[in-house]
Design an enzyme around this catalytic site. Structure first.
Site, PDB file in Angstrom:
ATOM      1  N   TYR A 122      17.600  -3.740 -25.053  1.00 17.68           N
ATOM      2  CA  TYR A 122      17.381  -5.020 -24.379  1.00 17.68           C
ATOM      3  C   TYR A 122      16.329  -4.860 -23.285  1.00 17.68           C
ATOM      4  CZ  TYR A 122      21.695  -6.678 -26.634  1.00 17.68           C
ATOM      5  OH  TYR A 122      22.656  -7.037 -27.549  1.00 17.68           O
ATOM      6  N   GLY A 129      21.693 -20.117 -37.967  1.00 16.58           N
ATOM      7  CA  GLY A 129      20.727 -19.230 -38.590  1.00 16.58           C
ATOM      8  C   GLY A 129      20.645 -17.919 -37.834  1.00 16.58           C
TER       9      GLY A 129
END
Length: 307
Positions: free
Chosen positions: A52, A222
């Site tokens: 991250y 999605g």
């Protein structure tokens, strides 16, 4: 905030985990406010990963929380390793796991992680190497509990054949609109798209083996295509959520999170927001219990089919 046991670890954790993937988008003062607001509301479980922000998110978090021994005693830190973007591969080798944890600990300015997850399945995994790495991390005190992310039952069983420590968590993509692990269970032996089993029955497997599911991207549809709340792609879903939100006098965000928490698998969703108000709305979900009728109404409104 309400708590649950994290798998078989005996560790009491808040039912909502604070995801720190986007904390590098905040200025210093904003990051401090975000972390403090989390702590004030009992959200002391922080989820990280070594990728991250290229590691920057862990450093920013440590600065924002003003990490020291007394602070560390009152928080729960989870991080993940195994993805190597620069090399375009996944890596569960002993060497990489050990090096990754050392980097994580250095960036977070702590001596140990409460939980380490293996981030995405490495098809070249040598489970014996993972076992050696975990043994070394556990015996040195660098990691107290272990888990996985995005793994199906056979992958977990293969690891667990060699790894002595129980795998206590599995972080998986799950939201109202990405609920194939739930919908396939409704459509057993049916000749329709919803019957397709894409994960080997991971929901029931985790329940049977006391592995806590940590849903990631709980508001996305999605694969990071967007948030379904307020989207004109999901008018019926938003109408139902808004009606239920009005009944409980909370936001749509709270209801979407409460939908996950209502499942008896006792999940621990991971937030992705850096907005204090939205984080607060997520945390409020721990105090809302949807009825069976409301849960199913939301499920159907998202286009999920009951046989």
């Amino acid at each position: 905030m309400r708590t649950i046991k994290l798998g078989t670890s005996g560790l009491d954790v808040p039912v909502v985990a604070v995801g720190c993937m986007r904390i590098n988008s905040l200025e210093k003062k904003e990051a401090e406010r975000f972390v403090q607001a989390s702590l004030e509301q009992g959200a002391n479980f922080f989820d990280h990963a070594d990728i991250y922000g290229g590691g920057a998110c862990e450093e920013i978090f440590a600065d924002a929380i003003h990490m020291n021994d007394s602070v560390r005693e009152n928080i729960i830190l989870q991080s993940k390793c195994g993805i190597r973007p620069a090399k375009g591969m996944f890596d569960f080798s002993k060497e990489h796991i050990l090096a990754s944890v050392d980097g994580i600990l250095s960036r977070l300015r702590t001596d140990y992680l409460d939980v380490l997850l293996l981030h995405r399945p490495d098809t070249l995994v040598e489970p014996e190497e993972v076992a050696e790495a975990f043994d070394q991390l556990a015996s040195s005190g660098k990691v107290r509990h272990f888990g996985v992310s995005n793994q199906h039952p056979m992958q977990i069983q293969l690891l667990q054949k060699y790894v002595k420590q129980p795998l206590v968590a599995n972080q998986l993509q799950l939201s109202i609109t990405n609920a194939t692990m739930i919908s396939s269970g409704f459509n057993v032996n049916m000749a329709n798209e919803s019957a397709v089993n894409r994960d080997g029955g991971i929901l029931d497997f985790c329940r049977l083996h006391d592995i806590t599911i940590q849903p990631w991207s709980p508001f996305q549809y999605g694969f990071f295509e967007g948030v379904f709340l307020g989207s004109d792609k999901f008018p019926e879903l938003n109408e139902v959520i808004d009606e239920i939100a009005a009944k409980y006098e909370v936001s749509a965000t709270t209801i979407a999170m409460a939908w996950l928490l209502r499942h008896p698998a006792r999940m621990q969703p991971v937030t992705g927001t850096t907005n204090v108000e939205r984080l607060t709305d997520c945390i409020k979900a721990s105090r809302v219990e949807l009825t069976r009728e409301e849960w199913y109404a939301i499920f159907r409104a998202a286009g999920n089919v009951l046989p």
